[in-house]
Scaffold this motif. Structure first.
Motif, PDB file in Angstrom:
ATOM      1  N   ASP A   1       0.856  -1.180   0.000  1.00 29.89           N
ATOM      2  CA  ASP A   1       0.000   0.000   0.000  1.00 29.89           C
ATOM      3  C   ASP A   1       0.892   1.230   0.000  1.00 29.89           C
ATOM      4  OD1 ASP A   1      -1.999   2.038   0.603  1.00 29.89           O
ATOM      5  OD2 ASP A   1      -3.255   0.414   1.355  1.00 29.89           O
TER       6      ASP A   1
ATOM      7  N   ASN B   1      -0.114   4.030   1.279  1.00 31.63           N
ATOM      8  CA  ASN B   1      -0.447   4.751   2.510  1.00 31.63           C
ATOM      9  C   ASN B   1       0.352   4.163   3.684  1.00 31.63           C
ATOM     10  OD1 ASN B   1      -1.623   5.912   4.785  1.00 31.63           O
ATOM     11  ND2 ASN B   1      -3.710   5.741   3.996  1.00 31.63           N
TER      12      ASN B   1
ATOM     13  N   SER C   1      -1.638   2.448   6.479  1.00 33.00           N
ATOM     14  CA  SER C   1      -2.140   1.113   6.164  1.00 33.00           C
ATOM     15  C   SER C   1      -1.102   0.043   6.471  1.00 33.00           C
ATOM     16  CB  SER C   1      -2.543   1.050   4.689  1.00 33.00           C
ATOM     17  OG  SER C   1      -2.952  -0.247   4.339  1.00 33.00           O
TER      18      SER C   1
ATOM     19  N   PRO D   1     -16.626   9.924   7.426  1.00 37.70           N
ATOM     20  CA  PRO D   1     -15.200  10.010   7.098  1.00 37.70           C
ATOM     21  C   PRO D   1     -14.842  11.334   6.427  1.00 37.70           C
ATOM     22  CG  PRO D   1     -16.329   8.648   5.497  1.00 37.70           C
ATOM     23  CD  PRO D   1     -17.335   8.990   6.533  1.00 37.70           C
TER      24      PRO D   1
ATOM     25  N   PRO E   1      -9.299   1.770  -5.023  1.00 40.17           N
ATOM     26  CA  PRO E   1     -10.088   2.873  -4.453  1.00 40.17           C
ATOM     27  C   PRO E   1     -11.322   3.154  -5.310  1.00 40.17           C
ATOM     28  CG  PRO E   1      -8.155   3.723  -5.594  1.00 40.17           C
ATOM     29  CD  PRO E   1      -8.021   2.230  -5.580  1.00 40.17           C
TER      30      PRO E   1
ATOM     31  N   ILE F   1     -13.933   7.805  -0.353  1.00 46.29           N
ATOM     32  CA  ILE F   1     -13.217   8.040   0.908  1.00 46.29           C
ATOM     33  C   ILE F   1     -11.823   8.566   0.564  1.00 46.29           C
ATOM     34  CG2 ILE F   1     -12.229   6.982   2.981  1.00 46.29           C
ATOM     35  CD1 ILE F   1     -14.508   4.991   2.957  1.00 46.29           C
ATOM     36  N   GLN F   2     -11.489   9.723   1.115  1.00 51.28           N
ATOM     37  CA  GLN F   2     -10.183  10.332   0.868  1.00 51.28           C
ATOM     38  C   GLN F   2      -9.168   9.767   1.874  1.00 51.28           C
ATOM     39  OE1 GLN F   2      -9.357  12.543  -1.554  1.00 51.28           O
ATOM     40  NE2 GLN F   2     -11.403  12.677  -2.432  1.00 51.28           N
ATOM     41  N   TYR F   3      -8.632   8.593   1.545  1.00 47.35           N
ATOM     42  CA  TYR F   3      -7.787   7.861   2.494  1.00 47.35           C
ATOM     43  C   TYR F   3      -6.563   8.656   2.955  1.00 47.35           C
ATOM     44  CZ  TYR F   3     -10.502   3.665   1.445  1.00 47.35           C
ATOM     45  OH  TYR F   3     -11.517   2.759   1.319  1.00 47.35           O
TER      46      TYR F   3
ATOM     47  N   LEU G   1      -7.544  11.693   5.233  1.00 56.53           N
ATOM     48  CA  LEU G   1      -7.979  11.249   6.562  1.00 56.53           C
ATOM     49  C   LEU G   1      -6.797  10.731   7.377  1.00 56.53           C
ATOM     50  CD1 LEU G   1     -11.268   9.492   5.466  1.00 56.53           C
ATOM     51  CD2 LEU G   1     -11.137  11.442   7.019  1.00 56.53           C
ATOM     52  N   SER G   2      -5.898  10.010   6.728  1.00 55.34           N
ATOM     53  CA  SER G   2      -4.732   9.463   7.433  1.00 55.34           C
ATOM     54  C   SER G   2      -3.772  10.554   7.894  1.00 55.34           C
ATOM     55  CB  SER G   2      -3.975   8.486   6.518  1.00 55.34           C
ATOM     56  OG  SER G   2      -4.795   7.388   6.165  1.00 55.34           O
TER      57      SER G   2
ATOM     58  N   GLU H   1      -1.624   9.709  -4.978  1.00 52.19           N
ATOM     59  CA  GLU H   1      -2.843   8.964  -4.637  1.00 52.19           C
ATOM     60  C   GLU H   1      -3.755   8.877  -5.856  1.00 52.19           C
ATOM     61  OE1 GLU H   1      -6.246   8.706  -1.139  1.00 52.19           O
ATOM     62  OE2 GLU H   1      -5.333  10.647  -1.565  1.00 52.19           O
TER      63      GLU H   1
ATOM     64  N   THR I   1      -7.094   8.913  -6.856  1.00 61.13           N
ATOM     65  CA  THR I   1      -8.385   9.264  -6.271  1.00 61.13           C
ATOM     66  C   THR I   1      -9.066  10.330  -7.125  1.00 61.13           C
ATOM     67  OG1 THR I   1      -9.492   9.908  -4.213  1.00 61.13           O
ATOM     68  CG2 THR I   1      -7.474  11.109  -4.783  1.00 61.13           C
TER      69      THR I   1
END
Length: 334
Positions: A2, A4, A7, A192, A279, A284-286, A289-290, A311, A313
């Motif tokens: 990943d 992220n 994650s 979220p 995705p 969801i804007q991972y 948010l992270s 990303e 997205t």
């Protein structure tokens, strides 16, 4: 695999064994110093409505910038949490807390210039740290300093994971439940997104930290649950060659890596089966948010820097073509 770092960090913590005895030793030492700091500051205190003695504030309900309910625990009278309307003593404590100067490091990062953060930028300004009240930020920064001072690297990782599991609950983004719910000590982060609910809840971060370790959803219970499935079975590899080498007897490789760069770490035609969860557009804007967690974790650890520009997205309709092209390239690489 990943891109992220949050994650892959979660996977590592789930997979690694925890030395409970050693963790308990460091945790108790840090908690003791944190509670002492809480007492020294004297900003999470109130006067018990029944016995009039000093009591510990567990949480405060706010209506915009006005405190409307103090939740507290009194060691001198009734068991369990109690509630009262804020009085002059409480107002003075709040004023005192707002003037505190924080001597420890805390993240000074600005929100990314995207529409995802539009409402919080409009509501509190450009900086993440304004998501916490001054007294909450003081105790969080002290706690993080203590965690970073931990000598044992493995235990430090588990303590950092515990820290990020509760810091979002200490923000002003937590909605305070209405009286009819009869759950005055339970807040909610309803969706979220970065939000600023008018009726919100400020929670004592020391209590949140204790819960993050000791409660039914704390790290001790979580690790004991994962241990039943994983302890003694997971053997983490450092790279793909080590994973593939039968003599090494490794069975898990965790990589923080862009899917477009798979060939840099994994040879072609060397994987039999792939389970992937792409995705779903920008539902969801991972990464965004992270970021609430990584702004803390990246201090002294660059592996938690988030590459926002990579990303895959969608934030706006105009992003669809880029999203489609990158996702297609990613699936081809897989």
């Amino acid at each position: 695999i990943d891109l992220n770092p949050i994650s892959t960090f979660m996977i590592e913590i789930t997979a690694k064994p925890l030395d409970y005895s050693k963790f308990g030793k460091y945790y108790n030492e840090i908690l003791s110093r944190l509670i002492q700091k809480e007492k020294e500051l004297g900003v999470f205190i109130t006067k018990c409505a029944k016995c009039k003695k000093e009591a510990r504030v567990t949480g405060i309900h706010w209506d915009d910038k006005t405190p409307i309910l103090i939740r507290y625990e009194c060691s001198s009278c009734a068991k369990g949490n109690q509630g009262k309307k804020p009085d002059e003593f409480d107002i003075e404590i709040i004023k005192k807390s707002e003037k505190l100067k924080i001597p420890y490091w805390y993240p000074q990062d600005e929100f990314p210039k995207t529409s995802f953060f539009k409402s919080v930028r409009r509501g509190i300004g450009n900086n993440y740290y304004k998501l916490w009240t001054n007294r909450t930020l003081y105790l969080l920064s002290f706690l993080y300093k203590e965690i970073e001072s931990t000598e044992d690297k493995e235990i430090k990782e588990f303590l950092k994971f515990t820290f990020i599991s509760m810091i979002h609950l200490a923000t002003i983004m937590v909605s305070a439940r209405r009286p009819k719910s009869k759950r005055p000590d339970s807040g909610s982060w309803g969706r979220p997104a970065f939000i600023l609910p008018k009726r919100h809840m400020e929670q004592n971060p020391v209590i949140l930290f204790q819960r993050a370790v000791e409660d039914r959803q704390g790290i001790i219970k979580a690790k004991k649950s994962s241990d039943k499935l994983l302890v003694g079975k997971v053997k983490i590899a450092k790279n793909f060659d080590e994973l593939k080498d039968e003599k090494k007897d490794k069975n898990l490789l965790i990589l923080t890596l862009d899917t477009l760069d798979l060939s840099k770490k994994i040879p072609e035609n060397s994987v039999d089966y792939v389970l992937t969860d792409p995705p779903y557009g920008g539902l969801i804007q991972y990464f965004s948010l992270s970021s609430l967690w990584t702004i803390w974790l990246k201090h002294n650890d660059s592996k938690f820097e988030i590459p926002y520009e990579d990303e895959i997205t969608i934030e706006h309709k105009k992003d669809f073509e880029r999203y489609h092209n990158l996702l297609t390239k990613a699936l081809r690489e897989i």
